[in-house]
Design a protein around this motif. Structure first.
Motif, PDB file in Angstrom:
ATOM      1  N   PHE A  41       0.821  -1.209   0.000  1.00  0.00           N
ATOM      2  CA  PHE A  41       0.000   0.000   0.000  1.00  0.00           C
ATOM      3  C   PHE A  41       0.860   1.266   0.000  1.00  0.00           C
ATOM      4  CE2 PHE A  41      -2.433  -3.177   2.420  1.00  0.00           C
ATOM      5  CZ  PHE A  41      -3.591  -3.237   1.655  1.00  0.00           C
ATOM      6  N   PRO A  42       0.339   2.353  -0.591  1.00  0.00           N
ATOM      7  CA  PRO A  42       1.002   3.654  -0.438  1.00  0.00           C
ATOM      8  C   PRO A  42       1.005   4.063   1.039  1.00  0.00           C
ATOM      9  CG  PRO A  42      -0.691   3.725  -2.153  1.00  0.00           C
ATOM     10  CD  PRO A  42      -0.873   2.432  -1.423  1.00  0.00           C
ATOM     11  N   GLU A  74       1.186   7.297   3.682  1.00  0.00           N
ATOM     12  CA  GLU A  74       1.047   8.747   3.755  1.00  0.00           C
ATOM     13  C   GLU A  74       1.218   9.217   5.199  1.00  0.00           C
ATOM     14  OE1 GLU A  74      -2.812   9.845   2.323  1.00  0.00           O
ATOM     15  OE2 GLU A  74      -3.893   8.749   3.879  1.00  0.00           O
ATOM     16  N   ARG A  90      -9.831   3.671   2.599  1.00  0.00           N
ATOM     17  CA  ARG A  90      -8.818   4.053   1.595  1.00  0.00           C
ATOM     18  C   ARG A  90      -7.779   2.950   1.441  1.00  0.00           C
ATOM     19  NH1 ARG A  90      -6.737   9.754   3.493  1.00  0.00           N
ATOM     20  NH2 ARG A  90      -5.631   9.604   1.504  1.00  0.00           N
ATOM     21  N   SER A 109      -4.595   2.790   1.574  1.00  0.00           N
ATOM     22  CA  SER A 109      -3.317   3.384   1.980  1.00  0.00           C
ATOM     23  C   SER A 109      -3.095   3.132   3.466  1.00  0.00           C
ATOM     24  CB  SER A 109      -3.304   4.889   1.700  1.00  0.00           C
ATOM     25  OG  SER A 109      -4.300   5.541   2.476  1.00  0.00           O
ATOM     26  N   SER A 142      -1.944   5.196   6.705  1.00  0.00           N
ATOM     27  CA  SER A 142      -1.804   6.590   7.126  1.00  0.00           C
ATOM     28  C   SER A 142      -1.230   6.647   8.546  1.00  0.00           C
ATOM     29  CB  SER A 142      -3.157   7.306   7.095  1.00  0.00           C
ATOM     30  OG  SER A 142      -3.713   7.257   5.801  1.00  0.00           O
ATOM     31  N   PRO A 187       5.548   3.003  -1.576  1.00  0.00           N
ATOM     32  CA  PRO A 187       4.580   2.047  -1.027  1.00  0.00           C
ATOM     33  C   PRO A 187       5.309   1.019  -0.159  1.00  0.00           C
ATOM     34  CG  PRO A 187       4.398   2.236  -3.421  1.00  0.00           C
ATOM     35  CD  PRO A 187       5.671   2.901  -3.035  1.00  0.00           C
TER      36      PRO A 187
END
Length: 453
Positions: free
Chosen positions: A5-6, A8, A48, A50, A52, A69
């Motif tokens: 996953f990305p 952030e 989402r 991602s 976080s 990622p």
């Protein structure tokens, strides 16, 4: 379970960690880890795709400001992001432009595949470790430049020590032992192979000993005479040699009753010298050399192209599922008068297609080499100590079509990728070198008894 996953960083939140709702856990998740650092915090799930983290969490974890990622692993009540991959080496300079000297370009290329793999690699040596804090001042290659960040101890270590002399240093061996025993960090590709040791171990395996030329530790001239009578020519090699250095070919002409020695001298010149007796050859060529560190190997009459012997470099890598795959095959043509096919001895790197014009022959050669390389990789993994993630094989095919193993390299060189048509395989081998770290991280979490047995 692992996902990709990305990641952030949230600037306006505190003590916040969110992971995708598709990640399932049977228990409440209360911790997050990066490398060997772990902190307690509430973990929420969101819709989402991602991961976080609030900035305060990222800073406590010592997460460097590099946006790529990452994989997500679940272990008990802990979310683990990574893997953080430490690439262990030596030979550092004080200059950040080229921090590992001439090898800086190789390491820059290795680390540059991080985004496509989903792993965060860095370079370090013993001098970068802070044992009291459990951190490392690692060298990261990002946005076309080297940067230093303090990070936790990694999830796994990829061994890229440059040579046997360095590997034998007590301080470096202690680093390896301590990270493995005290921190349970998997360490892959340790050690350089010894030619005779590899041969002896593989001889025990009936499925692959047909690939092995007759090989002995040097004991007497009579051994050489017997093998010359049997095979017509033999090779004398250093047990711990590399790059083709110190290899001598001895040939016997039955018609003339003469002996010939082909080798590369200290000035880099290829030599072929005639002798009337084996004793005179050995006395001149090997005067002052320690023959107890040499081995004698059966000579093979190899396939030839343009009257030059051809052998093959075959790379194998473990993939992200822990399976062996063939990642590159190249042909190497010997230089004029050279005892080896190494580039520094005048050898030329070719693709299989360049050497074999017929498509069916290309397929057959690739099939034979790939089949042998996979079998040899599995046999070596089974018989050698440590975790092996990549191997470079020097293989030959004789005039009857049989495949022979000349050498196995635990830290294979990259010279074959100088051929522009092999560049894509250069990228593949680098990617898999790091992808294997993902597999090891997951296994160390889910089945540590397999990794640390």
């Amino acid at each position: 379970m692992k996902k990709y996953f990305p990641l952030e960083i949230l600037d306006h939140s505190h003590q916040k960690v969110c992971i995708p709702s598709q990640i399932k856990s049977n228990v409440k998740l209360t911790k997050i880890a990066f490398g060997t650092h772990m902190i307690e915090t509430e973990i929420e799930q969101h819709n989402r795709q991602s991961i976080s983290l609030s900035r305060d969490i990222a800073e406590k974890l010592l997460l460097p400001p590099i946006k790529i990622p990452m994989h997500l692993f679940i272990a008990n009540e802990t979310v683990i992001i990574g893997p953080l991959v430490g690439v262990f080496t030596s030979g550092f300079t004080p200059f950040l432009l080229r921090p590992i000297g001439e090898r800086s370009l190789f390491f820059a290329k290795l680390l540059s595949v991080k985004k496509s793999v989903g792993a965060l690699p860095f370079i370090f040596g013993e001098q970068h470790i802070n044992w009291e804090q459990g951190t490392i001042h690692g060298l990261f290659y990002h946005l076309d430049g080297w940067k230093t960040y303090e990070v936790p101890f990694p999830n796994v270590v990829y061994d890229r020590l440059p040579n046997r002399k360095t590997e034998r240093q007590t301080s470096l061996r202690l680093v390896k032992e301590r990270l493995q025993s005290e921190y349970m960090i998997p360490w892959y590709n340790p050690g350089f192979f010894n030619k005779l040791d590899v041969n002896d171990r593989l001889q025990q395996n009936e499925n692959i000993n047909t690939f092995l030329p007759e090989t002995y530790a040097f004991s007497s001239f009579s051994d050489i005479e017997q093998m010359l009578s049997k095979y017509g020519h033999v090779f004398i090699k250093p047990m711990n040699g590399s790059l083709g250095l110190g290899i001598h070919q001895i040939l016997f002409d039955k018609v003339e009753g003469s002996y010939f020695c082909r080798y590369r001298d200290l000035t880099g010149q290829n030599k072929l010298i005639k002798f009337s007796t084996l004793e005179s050859l050995m006395g001149r060529i090997f005067k002052g050399k320690n023959l107890n560190r040499m081995l004698i190997q059966q000579g093979i009459y190899l396939l030839r192209k343009d009257k030059r012997p051809v052998d093959f470099r075959v790379h194998t890598n473990k993939d992200e599922k822990g399976n062996w795959i063939v990642t590159a095959i190249a042909a190497k043509l010997a230089g004029a008068g050279s005892v080896t096919t190494h580039v520094k001895s005048g050898g030329v790197i070719k693709t299989i297609e360049e050497v074999f014009p017929e498509i069916e022959e290309q397929k057959e050669v690739k099939r034979k080499l790939a089949d042998a390389a996979i079998k040899l990789s599995e046999a070596l993994e089974e018989s050698m100590e440590g975790i092996i993630g990549e191997i470079g094989f020097d293989l030959g095919i004789d005039r009857n079509g049989a495949v022979w193993l000349f050498e196995a390299n635990s830290k294979p060189g990259r010279s074959i990728f100088s051929n522009p048509q092999l560049r894509e395989y250069d990228l593949l081998t680098r990617k898999l070198s790091l992808s294997f770290a993902i597999y090891l991280t997951e296994r160390a979490i889910s089945q540590p008894e397999e990794i640390f047995k």
